[in-house]
Design a protein around this motif. Structure first.
Motif, PDB file in Angstrom:
ATOM      1  N   THR A   1       0.834  -1.193   0.000  1.00 37.80           N
ATOM      2  CA  THR A   1       0.000   0.000   0.000  1.00 37.80           C
ATOM      3  C   THR A   1       0.873   1.249   0.000  1.00 37.80           C
ATOM      4  O   THR A   1       2.063   1.205   0.331  1.00 37.80           O
ATOM      5  N   LEU A   2       0.266   2.373  -0.368  1.00 40.02           N
ATOM      6  CA  LEU A   2       0.999   3.629  -0.410  1.00 40.02           C
ATOM      7  C   LEU A   2       1.503   4.023   0.976  1.00 40.02           C
ATOM      8  O   LEU A   2       2.629   4.527   1.128  1.00 40.02           O
ATOM      9  N   SER A   3       0.696   3.779   2.001  1.00 42.14           N
ATOM     10  CA  SER A   3       1.107   4.141   3.365  1.00 42.14           C
ATOM     11  C   SER A   3       2.317   3.333   3.802  1.00 42.14           C
ATOM     12  O   SER A   3       3.234   3.868   4.448  1.00 42.14           O
TER      13      SER A   3
ATOM     14  N   LEU B   1       4.571   2.034   1.787  1.00 41.56           N
ATOM     15  CA  LEU B   1       5.700   2.495   0.986  1.00 41.56           C
ATOM     16  C   LEU B   1       6.280   3.785   1.558  1.00 41.56           C
ATOM     17  O   LEU B   1       7.503   3.919   1.691  1.00 41.56           O
ATOM     18  N   LEU B   2       5.396   4.727   1.919  1.00 41.25           N
ATOM     19  CA  LEU B   2       5.857   5.990   2.496  1.00 41.25           C
ATOM     20  C   LEU B   2       6.541   5.763   3.849  1.00 41.25           C
ATOM     21  O   LEU B   2       7.527   6.428   4.172  1.00 41.25           O
TER      22      LEU B   2
END
Length: 215
Positions: free
Chosen positions: A2-4, A6-7
């Protein structure tokens, strides 16, 4: 992923990259005379990190976690190599000072000139070898990367390894550029000599500490 996640992983990599380690001091050592060898060492270290990511992605690095002997051997070898780099830097520095003193009339001019930069090839090789013989890099990938993956696959693991290596490379290149600029503003022979001695001493101390911690 997910993007979260990855960040979060990128944030962790940035935080870790600004924490000084053997590779950072190695880059500083090569950046004293010129930024280019320092950048080469940074790129070499990043390439070594990619090799570790590849090894972890293939599952081979699990052997290091399971075998204390393999971990210690690799750690001792890496420590000895860092110690060698530090001692060689000190020896080269003293040799250069003796040659300058023997030159007599040329001493002042030799001191006014910046130290001769290391070759880009040797700096790159030092960066690669230093990272490859640091088993903590492999164990970091092995322990951390799966935490940010919904599905642990070869491609996903390698992708996260590439992200971490890229962030580390950018940080170390910036270190090389800033270090070379700082030294360029401090061209006094005494200051330059002390910087070279301190960076070489730190490398040697890191090598001794790394090898000793494997006992």
């Amino acid at each position: 992923m997910t993007l979260s996640l990855l960040l979060s992983f990128i944030g962790l990599c940035v935080l870790l990259s600004i924490t000084p380690g053997p590779d950072t001091f190695l880059v500083l050592r090569y950046s004293i005379a010129d930024a280019r060898p320092g950048i080469a060492a940074a790129v070499g270290s990043a390439l070594g990190g990619m090799v570790w990511a590849l090894v972890v992605a293939a599952g081979v690095a699990a052997l290091l976690e399971q075998s204390a002997t393999a971990y210690r051997v690799l750690k001792v070898v890496g420590g000895i190599y860092l110690l060698y780099l530090g001692i060689r830097a000190l020896v080269d520095h003293r040799k250069a000072r003796k040659e300058a003193a023997a030159a007599g009339a040329e001493l002042a001019a030799a001191q006014a000139r910046p130290a001769a930069p290391a070759s880009i090839r040797s700096a790159f090789a030092a960066g690669v070898i230093s990272c490859l013989f640091n088993p903590k890099v492999g164990l970091f990938y092995l322990a951390v990367l799966p935490q940010f993956l919904a599905e642990v696959t070869f491609a996903n693991t390698l992708a996260l390894g590439a992200i971490e290596s890229s962030i580390a490379a950018v940080e170390m290149v910036l270190v090389a550029l800033l270090a070379s600029k700082a030294v360029a503003m401090l061209r006094k022979p005494v200051v330059r000599d002390r910087l070279e001695q301190i960076s070489a001493g730190i490398l040697a101390a890191l090598g001794v500490g790394t090898a000793a911690s494997a006992a």
